[in-house]
Design an enzyme around this catalytic site. Structure first.
Site, mmCIF file in Angstrom:
data_model
loop_
_atom_site.group_PDB
_atom_site.id
_atom_site.type_symbol
_atom_site.label_atom_id
_atom_site.label_comp_id
_atom_site.label_asym_id
_atom_site.label_seq_id
_atom_site.Cartn_x
_atom_site.Cartn_y
_atom_site.Cartn_z
ATOM 1 C CG HIS A 88 -5.479 4.915 4.105
ATOM 2 N ND1 HIS A 88 -4.860 4.439 2.975
ATOM 3 C CD2 HIS A 88 -4.495 5.436 4.887
ATOM 4 C CE1 HIS A 88 -3.560 4.669 3.064
ATOM 5 N NE2 HIS A 88 -3.303 5.281 4.220
ATOM 6 N N GLY A 118 -3.168 9.229 -3.717
ATOM 7 C CA GLY A 118 -4.462 9.616 -4.273
ATOM 8 C C GLY A 118 -4.509 10.988 -4.903
ATOM 9 C CB CYS A 165 -9.610 4.465 -0.047
ATOM 10 S SG CYS A 165 -8.034 4.931 0.728
ATOM 11 C CB CYS A 178 -2.956 0.538 -2.666
ATOM 12 S SG CYS A 178 -2.938 2.291 -3.077
ATOM 13 C CD GLU A 185 -0.376 6.911 5.598
ATOM 14 O OE1 GLU A 185 0.797 6.937 6.004
ATOM 15 O OE2 GLU A 185 -0.963 5.848 5.275
ATOM 16 C CG ASP A 215 -1.867 1.226 1.227
ATOM 17 O OD1 ASP A 215 -2.459 1.511 0.168
ATOM 18 O OD2 ASP A 215 -1.998 1.903 2.262
ATOM 19 C CB SER A 216 0.169 4.765 -0.821
ATOM 20 O OG SER A 216 -0.988 4.857 -0.014
#
Ligand code: DGL
Length: 269
Positions: free
Chosen positions: A196, A40, A194, A70, A162, A7-8
């Site tokens: 997240h 994103g 997403c 992701c 984040e 994932d990012s």
């Protein structure tokens, strides 16, 4: 060798956790590109370049199978990477298909023509890059007809998560749900597109109301991975599990430990 989860940043941990619960015998190597998150707000070429470098790093570390946990990377990079060809014995898979299969009540590998499905009004919450790609709508059109999708680009939510600023993340989620409802007042289902966003799933559900079925990817991806590994057991491995980041390992470990409520220790990638 272990299954790679990419994932990012931290969002893919929601997928990792579900995969670990579903497949306790499988080892996983997690890779978060935190130095370059969020993806994103980047353009598709940029996301493709960054994703490719991280996936190649996981392949080089012995992960034959890499899951792009992701949506932004799945939307912008997966098709390009697969079309360019992957090295022999290596695979890369994304997170859209299991979600769309659940929404359209299809079984894995059902390639019959698109058909009408029960859900007609679907809200999609995703990053600006995922929304701009229209990848979700494209994959859905292969499988279902007559589904109205209203997409809401949720700017700022990934940055807030984040940064560990959950109060800001909650406020942003509520305002993105309000914006979506102005365009589609009565969605039947909502897709958290997403990885997240499962960290905010209660906020989404509360803002959307109890009548909206919220689909979130973690369990769906874990189930598809279990199905895949049952068919291709040679793609799972043992040894070298762990957590890698391109960001600051101490900071990323703190955030991850806070999210998963267990000690997670990242190493520098
Ligand atoms: N968690 C990611 C996704 O599923 C990416 C978020 C980002 O880096 O913007 O889209």
């Amino acid at each position: 060798m272990a299954v790679g989860i990419f994932d990012s940043g931290l969002g893919g941990l929601t997928v990792l956790e579900a995969a670990q619960a579903r497949l306790p015998q499988v080892d996983f190597l997690y890779f978060g590109d935190s130095a370059n998150a969020p993806y994103g707000v980047r353009d598709a070429d940029d996301v493709h370049k960054l994703t490719r470098a991280c996936v190649e790093s996981l392949w080089a570390r012995g992960c034959d199978l890499v899951i792009l946990a992701c949506n932004t990377a799945s939307a912008a990079a997966l098709r390009r990477m697969q079309e360019a060809g992957v090295p022999p014995g290596k695979r890369v898979l994304g997170v859209f298909v299991p979600l769309i299969e659940a929404l359209t009540e299809r079984r894995w590998g059902d390639n019959s023509p698109p058909r009408e499905v029960a859900v007609k009004h679907v809200a999609l919450f995703a990053t600006p890059a995922t929304v701009a790609s229209r990848a979700f709508q494209r994959e859905l059109a292969f499988r279902a007809i007559g589904v109205d999708v209203e997409a809401q680009a949720c700017g700022g939510v990934v940055d807030a998560i984040e940064d560990g600023d959950m109060i800001l993340a909650e406020a942003l989620v509520r305002s993105h749900v309000d914006a979506l409802k102005r365009k589609m007042p009565a969605p039947e289902a909502a897709i958290l597109g997403c990885t997240h966003y499962p960290l905010m799933d209660r906020t989404f559900q509360t803002a959307l109301g109890p009548d909206v079925k919220v689909f979130s990817q973690a369990d769906l991806v874990a189930e598809s991975l279990a199905d895949y590994l049952a068919r291709y057991p040679q793609m799972a491995g043992s040894g070298a599990p762990g957590y890698l980041t391109t960001g600051d390992p101490a900071r990323v470990s703190d955030r991850a430990t806070q999210f998963l409520r267990r000690q997670i220790t990242f190493r520098a990638a």
